[in-house]
Design an enzyme around this catalytic site. Structure first.
Site, PDB file in Angstrom:
ATOM      1  CG  HIS A 116      -1.640  -1.398   1.297  1.00 35.39           C
ATOM      2  ND1 HIS A 116      -2.654  -1.823   0.463  1.00 35.39           N
ATOM      3  CD2 HIS A 116      -1.368  -2.448   2.121  1.00 35.39           C
ATOM      4  CE1 HIS A 116      -2.991  -3.065   0.794  1.00 35.39           C
ATOM      5  NE2 HIS A 116      -2.228  -3.477   1.792  1.00 35.39           N
ATOM      6  CD  GLU A 125      -1.947  -3.723   5.064  1.00 36.04           C
ATOM      7  OE1 GLU A 125      -3.163  -3.485   4.895  1.00 36.04           O
ATOM      8  OE2 GLU A 125      -1.338  -4.628   4.468  1.00 36.04           O
ATOM      9  CG  HIS A 176       0.739  -6.841   2.505  1.00 38.00           C
ATOM     10  ND1 HIS A 176      -0.141  -5.955   1.929  1.00 38.00           N
ATOM     11  CD2 HIS A 176       1.628  -7.185   1.538  1.00 38.00           C
ATOM     12  CE1 HIS A 176       0.193  -5.769   0.662  1.00 38.00           C
ATOM     13  NE2 HIS A 176       1.271  -6.498   0.403  1.00 38.00           N
ATOM     14  CD  GLU A 218      -1.702 -10.016   4.674  1.00 38.43           C
ATOM     15  OE1 GLU A 218      -1.598  -9.088   5.507  1.00 38.43           O
ATOM     16  OE2 GLU A 218      -2.271  -9.896   3.584  1.00 38.43           O
TER      17      GLU A 218
HETATM   18 ZN    ZN Z   1      -2.025  -5.294   2.753  1.00 35.09          ZN
END
Ligand code: ZN
Length: 314
Positions: free
Chosen positions: A104, A141, A196, A278
Protein backbone atom coordinates in the site's frame (compact mmCIF):
# COMPACT_ATOMS: atom_id res chain seq x y z
CA UNK A 1 -3.50 -6.28 3.00
CA UNK A 2 -6.68 -5.17 1.41
CA UNK A 3 -7.99 -6.63 -1.78
CA UNK A 4 -11.61 -5.66 -1.20
CA UNK A 5 -11.45 -2.10 -2.41
CA UNK A 6 -10.51 1.34 -1.26
CA UNK A 7 -12.06 1.07 2.19
CA UNK A 8 -10.90 -0.89 5.14
CA UNK A 9 -11.46 -4.47 4.32
CA UNK A 10 -14.19 -6.38 6.13
CA UNK A 11 -13.44 -9.47 8.19
CA UNK A 12 -12.25 -11.99 5.67
CA UNK A 13 -12.19 -15.56 6.91
CA UNK A 14 -15.01 -16.29 4.48
CA UNK A 15 -12.94 -14.91 1.61
CA UNK A 16 -10.16 -17.28 2.45
CA UNK A 17 -12.47 -20.27 2.42
CA UNK A 18 -14.21 -19.52 -0.81
CA UNK A 19 -11.38 -17.86 -2.69
CA UNK A 20 -9.13 -19.41 -5.32
CA UNK A 21 -6.30 -19.91 -2.94
CA UNK A 22 -4.73 -23.24 -2.37
CA UNK A 23 -4.35 -23.94 1.30
CA UNK A 24 -0.88 -25.08 2.18
CA UNK A 25 -0.62 -28.55 3.58
CA UNK A 26 0.24 -29.20 7.17
CA UNK A 27 3.19 -31.21 5.92
CA UNK A 28 4.93 -27.97 5.05
CA UNK A 29 5.58 -27.02 8.64
CA UNK A 30 8.61 -29.26 8.93
CA UNK A 31 9.96 -27.52 5.84
CA UNK A 32 9.73 -24.14 7.46
CA UNK A 33 11.26 -25.41 10.66
CA UNK A 34 13.93 -27.24 8.71
CA UNK A 35 14.85 -23.97 7.04
CA UNK A 36 15.20 -22.39 10.42
CA UNK A 37 17.28 -25.25 11.80
CA UNK A 38 19.57 -25.27 8.78
CA UNK A 39 19.99 -21.55 9.12
CA UNK A 40 20.58 -21.69 12.86
CA UNK A 41 23.20 -24.37 12.34
CA UNK A 42 25.00 -22.93 9.36
CA UNK A 43 24.67 -19.23 9.83
CA UNK A 44 24.20 -18.46 13.48
CA UNK A 45 26.29 -20.69 15.68
CA UNK A 46 28.65 -18.16 17.10
CA UNK A 47 30.76 -17.90 13.99
CA UNK A 48 30.07 -14.24 13.57
CA UNK A 49 27.57 -15.08 10.87
CA UNK A 50 24.54 -13.22 9.73
CA UNK A 51 22.29 -14.20 12.58
CA UNK A 52 24.64 -12.96 15.25
CA UNK A 53 25.16 -9.64 13.62
CA UNK A 54 21.49 -9.18 12.86
CA UNK A 55 20.65 -9.96 16.46
CA UNK A 56 23.17 -7.48 17.74
CA UNK A 57 21.88 -4.64 15.66
CA UNK A 58 18.29 -5.58 16.37
CA UNK A 59 18.78 -5.45 20.11
CA UNK A 60 20.09 -1.92 19.90
CA UNK A 61 17.82 -0.41 17.31
CA UNK A 62 14.47 -0.25 19.15
CA UNK A 63 15.86 1.69 22.06
CA UNK A 64 18.25 3.94 20.20
CA UNK A 65 16.42 5.43 17.24
CA UNK A 66 18.71 8.40 17.35
CA UNK A 67 20.53 8.71 14.07
CA UNK A 68 19.17 9.80 10.74
CA UNK A 69 17.82 6.87 8.84
CA UNK A 70 16.83 4.97 11.93
CA UNK A 71 13.25 3.77 12.10
CA UNK A 72 11.05 5.87 14.32
CA UNK A 73 8.87 4.43 17.02
CA UNK A 74 5.72 5.97 15.65
CA UNK A 75 6.23 4.36 12.26
CA UNK A 76 6.39 7.57 10.29
CA UNK A 77 9.69 6.39 8.97
CA UNK A 78 13.13 7.84 8.99
CA UNK A 79 14.49 10.80 7.20
CA UNK A 80 16.91 9.63 4.56
CA UNK A 81 20.35 8.96 5.89
CA UNK A 82 23.24 10.52 3.99
CA UNK A 83 24.53 7.05 3.13
CA UNK A 84 21.12 5.50 2.52
CA UNK A 85 21.82 4.66 -1.09
CA UNK A 86 25.36 3.42 -0.61
CA UNK A 87 25.72 -0.34 -0.88
CA UNK A 88 27.55 -2.09 1.89
CA UNK A 89 31.19 -2.71 1.11
CA UNK A 90 31.18 -6.29 2.25
CA UNK A 91 29.16 -8.97 3.96
CA UNK A 92 27.73 -12.39 3.20
CA UNK A 93 25.09 -10.89 0.90
CA UNK A 94 27.50 -8.79 -1.15
CA UNK A 95 26.30 -8.87 -4.75
CA UNK A 96 22.77 -9.92 -3.78
CA UNK A 97 19.79 -7.72 -4.56
CA UNK A 98 16.80 -7.69 -2.24
CA UNK A 99 13.63 -5.79 -3.10
CA UNK A 100 11.32 -4.94 -0.23
CA UNK A 101 7.75 -4.07 -1.19
CA UNK A 102 6.01 -2.07 1.56
CA UNK A 103 2.35 -2.86 0.93
CA UNK A 104 0.00 0.00 0.00
CA UNK A 105 1.01 3.65 0.43
CA UNK A 106 0.07 6.18 3.13
CA UNK A 107 -1.25 8.46 0.36
CA UNK A 108 -3.58 5.90 -1.24
CA UNK A 109 -6.52 7.18 0.83
CA UNK A 110 -6.33 10.48 -1.04
CA UNK A 111 -6.22 8.94 -4.51
CA UNK A 112 -9.21 6.59 -4.85
CA UNK A 113 -9.56 7.23 -8.58
CA UNK A 114 -5.97 6.35 -9.32
CA UNK A 115 -5.70 3.28 -7.11
CA UNK A 116 -9.04 1.83 -8.26
CA UNK A 117 -7.96 1.90 -11.89
CA UNK A 118 -7.80 -1.71 -13.12
CA UNK A 119 -4.47 -3.15 -14.20
CA UNK A 120 -3.71 -6.41 -16.01
CA UNK A 121 -2.41 -9.11 -13.65
CA UNK A 122 -2.26 -11.88 -16.25
CA UNK A 123 -5.17 -13.92 -14.99
CA UNK A 124 -7.56 -10.97 -15.01
CA UNK A 125 -7.73 -7.27 -14.26
CA UNK A 126 -7.60 -5.94 -10.74
CA UNK A 127 -7.42 -2.58 -9.00
CA UNK A 128 -4.06 -0.81 -9.21
CA UNK A 129 -3.61 -0.79 -5.45
CA UNK A 130 -5.67 -0.62 -2.27
CA UNK A 131 -5.58 1.49 0.86
CA UNK A 132 -4.84 -1.39 3.21
CA UNK A 133 -6.34 -1.78 6.63
CA UNK A 134 -5.64 -0.18 10.03
CA UNK A 135 -5.93 -0.85 13.73
CA UNK A 136 -9.02 0.32 15.60
CA UNK A 137 -6.90 3.22 16.86
CA UNK A 138 -6.04 4.33 13.34
CA UNK A 139 -2.51 3.02 12.91
CA UNK A 140 -2.52 2.27 9.22
CA UNK A 141 -1.16 -0.76 7.49
CA UNK A 142 0.71 1.54 5.09
CA UNK A 143 2.63 3.12 7.98
CA UNK A 144 3.33 -0.33 9.41
CA UNK A 145 4.68 -1.74 6.16
CA UNK A 146 6.96 1.22 5.55
CA UNK A 147 8.35 1.08 9.07
CA UNK A 148 9.12 -2.64 8.86
CA UNK A 149 10.67 -2.11 5.43
CA UNK A 150 13.01 0.55 6.80
CA UNK A 151 14.11 -1.72 9.62
CA UNK A 152 14.69 -4.58 7.16
CA UNK A 153 16.67 -2.34 4.84
CA UNK A 154 19.04 -1.48 7.68
CA UNK A 155 19.49 -5.12 8.69
CA UNK A 156 19.99 -6.42 5.16
CA UNK A 157 22.46 -3.70 4.22
CA UNK A 158 24.48 -4.69 7.24
CA UNK A 159 24.75 -8.11 5.60
CA UNK A 160 26.07 -6.53 2.41
CA UNK A 161 22.90 -6.74 0.32
CA UNK A 162 21.83 -4.12 -2.18
CA UNK A 163 18.33 -3.20 -1.02
CA UNK A 164 15.63 -1.46 -3.02
CA UNK A 165 12.15 -0.44 -1.87
CA UNK A 166 9.22 -0.33 -4.30
CA UNK A 167 8.04 2.85 -2.58
CA UNK A 168 9.39 4.87 0.30
CA UNK A 169 6.57 7.31 1.01
CA UNK A 170 8.09 9.33 -1.80
CA UNK A 171 5.19 9.18 -4.24
CA UNK A 172 1.57 10.31 -3.84
CA UNK A 173 0.07 6.83 -4.23
CA UNK A 174 0.88 3.29 -5.34
CA UNK A 175 2.76 1.98 -7.18
CA UNK A 176 0.21 -0.27 -8.84
CA UNK A 177 0.63 -3.98 -8.21
CA UNK A 178 1.93 -4.60 -11.73
CA UNK A 179 4.61 -1.95 -11.27
CA UNK A 180 5.51 -3.39 -7.87
CA UNK A 181 6.22 -6.70 -9.59
CA UNK A 182 8.09 -5.01 -12.42
CA UNK A 183 10.41 -3.20 -9.98
CA UNK A 184 11.58 -6.54 -8.58
CA UNK A 185 11.92 -8.03 -12.06
CA UNK A 186 13.90 -5.14 -13.49
CA UNK A 187 16.17 -5.08 -10.44
CA UNK A 188 16.86 -8.77 -11.14
CA UNK A 189 16.19 -9.27 -7.46
CA UNK A 190 17.45 -12.42 -5.82
CA UNK A 191 14.52 -12.20 -3.40
CA UNK A 192 11.46 -9.98 -3.01
CA UNK A 193 9.26 -9.78 0.08
CA UNK A 194 6.03 -7.79 0.16
CA UNK A 195 5.18 -6.58 3.65
CA UNK A 196 1.58 -6.47 4.86
CA UNK A 197 -0.66 -6.77 7.92
CA UNK A 198 -4.09 -8.26 7.56
CA UNK A 199 -7.57 -6.88 8.15
CA UNK A 200 -9.46 -9.95 9.29
CA UNK A 201 -11.97 -10.39 12.11
CA UNK A 202 -11.27 -9.96 15.82
CA UNK A 203 -10.04 -13.24 17.27
CA UNK A 204 -8.19 -14.11 14.09
CA UNK A 205 -4.53 -13.95 14.99
CA UNK A 206 -1.04 -14.72 13.83
CA UNK A 207 1.03 -14.36 10.68
CA UNK A 208 1.01 -16.10 7.35
CA UNK A 209 3.31 -16.08 4.35
CA UNK A 210 1.68 -16.07 0.91
CA UNK A 211 3.39 -18.08 -1.83
CA UNK A 212 2.78 -17.78 -5.58
CA UNK A 213 0.78 -20.60 -7.11
CA UNK A 214 1.61 -21.88 -10.56
CA UNK A 215 0.01 -19.44 -13.00
CA UNK A 216 0.36 -19.19 -16.76
CA UNK A 217 -2.04 -16.67 -18.21
CA UNK A 218 -1.44 -13.57 -20.30
CA UNK A 219 1.63 -11.78 -19.02
CA UNK A 220 1.80 -14.00 -15.95
CA UNK A 221 4.02 -17.06 -15.82
CA UNK A 222 5.09 -18.05 -12.33
CA UNK A 223 6.18 -21.60 -13.08
CA UNK A 224 9.87 -20.83 -12.69
CA UNK A 225 9.47 -19.06 -9.36
CA UNK A 226 7.05 -21.38 -7.55
CA UNK A 227 9.73 -23.63 -6.08
CA UNK A 228 12.29 -21.00 -5.05
CA UNK A 229 9.52 -18.78 -3.68
CA UNK A 230 8.32 -21.66 -1.52
CA UNK A 231 11.84 -22.12 -0.22
CA UNK A 232 12.06 -18.39 0.53
CA UNK A 233 8.63 -18.40 2.19
CA UNK A 234 9.35 -21.41 4.37
CA UNK A 235 12.55 -19.85 5.61
CA UNK A 236 10.86 -16.50 6.28
CA UNK A 237 8.07 -18.26 8.19
CA UNK A 238 10.54 -20.32 10.20
CA UNK A 239 12.62 -17.33 11.22
CA UNK A 240 9.53 -15.19 11.88
CA UNK A 241 8.29 -17.79 14.37
CA UNK A 242 11.69 -18.04 15.99
CA UNK A 243 12.36 -14.33 16.39
CA UNK A 244 8.90 -12.91 17.13
CA UNK A 245 7.43 -15.87 18.97
CA UNK A 246 4.22 -15.29 17.02
CA UNK A 247 2.15 -18.31 16.10
CA UNK A 248 1.14 -19.09 12.53
CA UNK A 249 -2.29 -17.79 11.58
CA UNK A 250 -5.25 -19.44 13.25
CA UNK A 251 -7.50 -18.56 10.29
CA UNK A 252 -5.46 -19.17 7.13
CA UNK A 253 -3.01 -21.89 6.15
CA UNK A 254 -4.28 -24.64 8.46
CA UNK A 255 -1.71 -23.80 11.09
CA UNK A 256 1.27 -23.92 8.72
CA UNK A 257 1.66 -20.17 8.33
CA UNK A 258 1.83 -20.77 4.57
CA UNK A 259 -0.87 -20.01 2.01
CA UNK A 260 -0.63 -20.33 -1.78
CA UNK A 261 -2.56 -17.87 -3.95
CA UNK A 262 -3.03 -17.28 -7.66
CA UNK A 263 -5.00 -14.04 -7.48
CA UNK A 264 -2.35 -11.51 -6.49
CA UNK A 265 -0.85 -9.41 -9.27
CA UNK A 266 2.29 -8.76 -7.28
CA UNK A 267 3.01 -12.50 -7.30
CA UNK A 268 1.52 -13.45 -10.67
CA UNK A 269 3.66 -10.96 -12.55
CA UNK A 270 6.90 -11.65 -10.70
CA UNK A 271 9.72 -13.39 -12.52
CA UNK A 272 11.96 -13.51 -9.44
CA UNK A 273 11.42 -15.37 -6.14
CA UNK A 274 8.80 -13.49 -4.17
CA UNK A 275 6.47 -13.92 -1.21
CA UNK A 276 4.07 -11.77 0.77
CA UNK A 277 3.90 -11.81 4.54
CA UNK A 278 0.87 -10.83 6.58
CA UNK A 279 2.61 -10.08 9.86
CA UNK A 280 -0.54 -10.13 11.99
CA UNK A 281 -4.16 -9.02 12.05
CA UNK A 282 -4.60 -5.30 12.65
CA UNK A 283 -8.29 -5.78 13.49
CA UNK A 284 -7.55 -8.03 16.47
CA UNK A 285 -6.68 -6.11 19.63
CA UNK A 286 -3.97 -8.51 20.78
CA UNK A 287 -2.26 -8.58 17.40
CA UNK A 288 -2.71 -4.81 17.11
CA UNK A 289 -0.81 -4.33 20.36
CA UNK A 290 2.13 -6.13 18.76
CA UNK A 291 1.91 -4.42 15.39
CA UNK A 292 1.91 -0.96 16.98
CA UNK A 293 5.00 -1.71 19.08
CA UNK A 294 8.28 -0.50 17.63
CA UNK A 295 10.16 -3.19 19.55
CA UNK A 296 7.92 -5.89 18.06
CA UNK A 297 8.27 -4.45 14.57
CA UNK A 298 12.03 -4.70 14.99
CA UNK A 299 11.64 -8.39 15.77
CA UNK A 300 9.36 -8.82 12.77
CA UNK A 301 11.90 -7.11 10.53
CA UNK A 302 14.67 -9.25 11.96
CA UNK A 303 12.73 -12.48 11.49
CA UNK A 304 11.87 -11.70 7.87
CA UNK A 305 15.40 -10.53 7.15
CA UNK A 306 16.94 -13.66 8.64
CA UNK A 307 14.67 -15.75 6.43
CA UNK A 308 15.90 -13.83 3.40
CA UNK A 309 19.53 -14.22 4.50
CA UNK A 310 19.01 -17.96 4.96
CA UNK A 311 17.47 -18.25 1.48
CA UNK A 312 20.24 -16.28 -0.19
CA UNK A 313 23.05 -18.11 1.55
CA UNK A 314 21.48 -21.48 0.66
ZN1 ZN B 1 -2.02 -5.29 2.75
Amino acid sequence: MSYAGPDFEPPQPRRFRRGPLTVALAALVPGALLGWLVYATVGGSGDGGARDRASTSASAAPTTPTGPGEPTEDGKGPSPAPTASAPAASGPLKGKVVVIDPGHNPGNFRHPGEINRPVDIGTNRKECDTTGTSTDDGYTEARFTLDVAHRMRTLLREQGATVKLTQDGDRPYGPCVDERARIGNEAKADAVVSIHADGSGAGNRGFHVILPGSVRAGAADTRAIVAPSRDLGERVAGRFVAVTGSAPSNYAGDGTGLVTRKDLGGLNLSTVPKVFIECGNMRDSKDAALLTSGAWRQKAAQGISEGIVSFLRG
